[in-house]
Design an enzyme around this catalytic site. Structure first.
Site, short mmCIF file in Angstrom:
data_model
loop_
_atom_site.label_atom_id
_atom_site.label_comp_id
_atom_site.label_asym_id
_atom_site.label_seq_id
_atom_site.Cartn_x
_atom_site.Cartn_y
_atom_site.Cartn_z
N TYR A 21 42.13 38.03 47.55
CA TYR A 21 40.81 38.68 47.62
C TYR A 21 39.82 38.07 46.65
CZ TYR A 21 41.20 41.35 43.22
OH TYR A 21 41.28 41.72 41.88
N LYS A 50 44.77 35.33 42.73
CA LYS A 50 44.02 36.58 42.90
C LYS A 50 44.54 37.26 44.16
CE LYS A 50 39.37 38.42 42.19
NZ LYS A 50 39.73 39.15 40.95
N GLU A 74 45.14 39.18 29.13
CA GLU A 74 43.83 39.45 29.72
C GLU A 74 43.69 40.97 29.93
OE1 GLU A 74 43.35 37.91 33.70
OE2 GLU A 74 45.39 38.44 34.29
N LEU A 133 44.31 35.40 35.27
CA LEU A 133 43.41 34.92 36.32
C LEU A 133 42.31 34.14 35.62
CD1 LEU A 133 42.59 35.07 39.37
CD2 LEU A 133 40.90 36.75 38.62
C1 LIG Z 1 43.21 40.48 36.49
C2 LIG Z 1 41.80 39.95 36.40
N1 LIG Z 1 41.50 39.07 35.42
C3 LIG Z 1 40.25 38.57 35.29
C4 LIG Z 1 39.23 38.95 36.14
C5 LIG Z 1 37.83 38.36 35.95
O1 LIG Z 1 37.60 37.43 36.96
P1 LIG Z 1 36.12 37.15 37.47
O2 LIG Z 1 35.30 36.77 36.24
O3 LIG Z 1 36.27 36.02 38.44
O4 LIG Z 1 35.63 38.42 38.09
C6 LIG Z 1 39.50 39.85 37.19
C7 LIG Z 1 38.36 40.23 38.11
N2 LIG Z 1 38.66 41.14 39.13
C8 LIG Z 1 37.65 41.49 40.06
C9 LIG Z 1 36.24 41.42 39.56
O5 LIG Z 1 35.70 42.74 39.68
N3 LIG Z 1 36.65 43.56 40.16
C10 LIG Z 1 37.80 42.91 40.41
O6 LIG Z 1 38.85 43.37 40.82
C11 LIG Z 1 40.80 40.37 37.32
O7 LIG Z 1 41.10 41.25 38.31
#
Ligand SMILES: Cc1ncc(COP(=O)(O)O)c(CN[C@@H]2CONC2=O)c1O
Length: 281
Positions: free
Chosen positions: A31, A144, A176, A200
């Protein structure tokens, strides 16, 4: 509102998914969440490129090109008159009779929808609280994927304790957030976990790393410990929806004086400039 199912634009009420869709049954899919400012996607190419990379890592062939996907999302955004918000999109391995190994026929299913989501202005100004909790997820956090139970349980723990985010750690090393990347700044150097299989590689994380050079902030892409987090001069989290979000306390212990730090403010300004440049908002 209008939603996207493969190449069809449907009314939200007509959106259906087969009960044997592998995304629904196994979380067998990937996703992205793309931010929209002033009716324009921000860092769309980076997000959609990562979608293809995630799909490749789970051996899922996407039945469209990046250009076709972009065009569909542009139409979805226009149909819904989206101004400030997000586009949520996912691709699953499609419906087939339940078996763990991949079916011969893979009819991947793309679904996407838009949602008006205001920018978290108040929280970005005041900062938010976080808790820490052990990172018990699998070892392919670089993908992701729709396998988000580990992330959900961590986020739920944070929210149940009045926190905004859960900071994950393997032994004493911070990896993270449950849905964000985590950064600290100490002695004018920013630290963040390197982009390995344990995190991620966030798009916002990549934007921040680009801005550091421009504002003269040293960067050390190396893991830091819970102790270093607690004793940091500044701490913040970053994600597509949270943007650059100061962390003011960890497990109810203040970070420094409990106010967002100067370098964090500078990064917020730099991020804002990037948004204005790309989206004119
Ligand atoms: C586990 C995880 N780490 C880091 C990030 C940050 O990545 P981005 O800077 O590319 O957003 C996300 C963003 N997850 C998405 C972003 O907003 N909601 C979500 O589930 C995440 O789910």
């Amino acid at each position: 509102g209008t939603i996207l199912v493969n190449d069809q634009f449907l009314d939200r009420v007509n959106g259906t998914v087969d009960i044997e869709d592998r995304g629904y049954q196994f979380g067998d899919g990937v996703y992205e969440v793309v931010r929209v400012y002033g009716g324009k996607m921000f860092t769309a190419e980076e997000h959609l490129t990562r979608l293809f990379e995630s799909a490749e890592k789970i051996f899922l062939k996407l039945p469209f090109t990046l250009e076709e996907l972009t065009a569909r999302l542009e139409k979805l955004m226009d149909d819904n008159q989206l101004d400030t918000g997000i586009i949520y999109l996912q691709v699953t391995r499609g419906a087939s009779s339940r078996q763990h190994h991949f079916p011969q026929e893979q009819n991947a299913v793309l679904t996407a929808y838009t949602k008006e989501v205001a920018r978290p202005v108040k929280d970005m100004s005041a900062g938010v609280k976080a808790i820490t909790t052990p990172d018990v997820r699998w070892l392919r956090c670089d993908i992701k994927s729709l396998n988000l139970l580990g992330n959900l349980l961590a986020k739920q723990e944070a929210v149940s304790k009045g926190g905004f985010e859960a900071i994950l750690h393997r032994d004493e090393t911070v990896t993270e957030g449950s849905s964000s990347n985590i950064f600290i700044i100490s002695n004018n150097t920013m630290y963040t976990h390197p982009a390995t299989n344990l995190i991620l590689n966030g798009i916002t994380r990549r934007e921040i790393l680009k801005h550091c050079a421009n504002i003269g902030l040293q960067v050390a892409e190396r893991p830091f410990t819970l102790d270093e987090l607690k004793n940091a001069d500044e701490a913040f989290m970053a994600s597509t929806t949270a943007e650059v979000m100061p962390l003011t306390s960890i497990n109810d212990e203040l970070i420094a004086n409990g106010a967002p730090g100067n370098w964090t403010r500078k990064l917020q300004e730099a991020f804002e400039t990037g948004v204005e440049k790309e989206c004119g908002a």
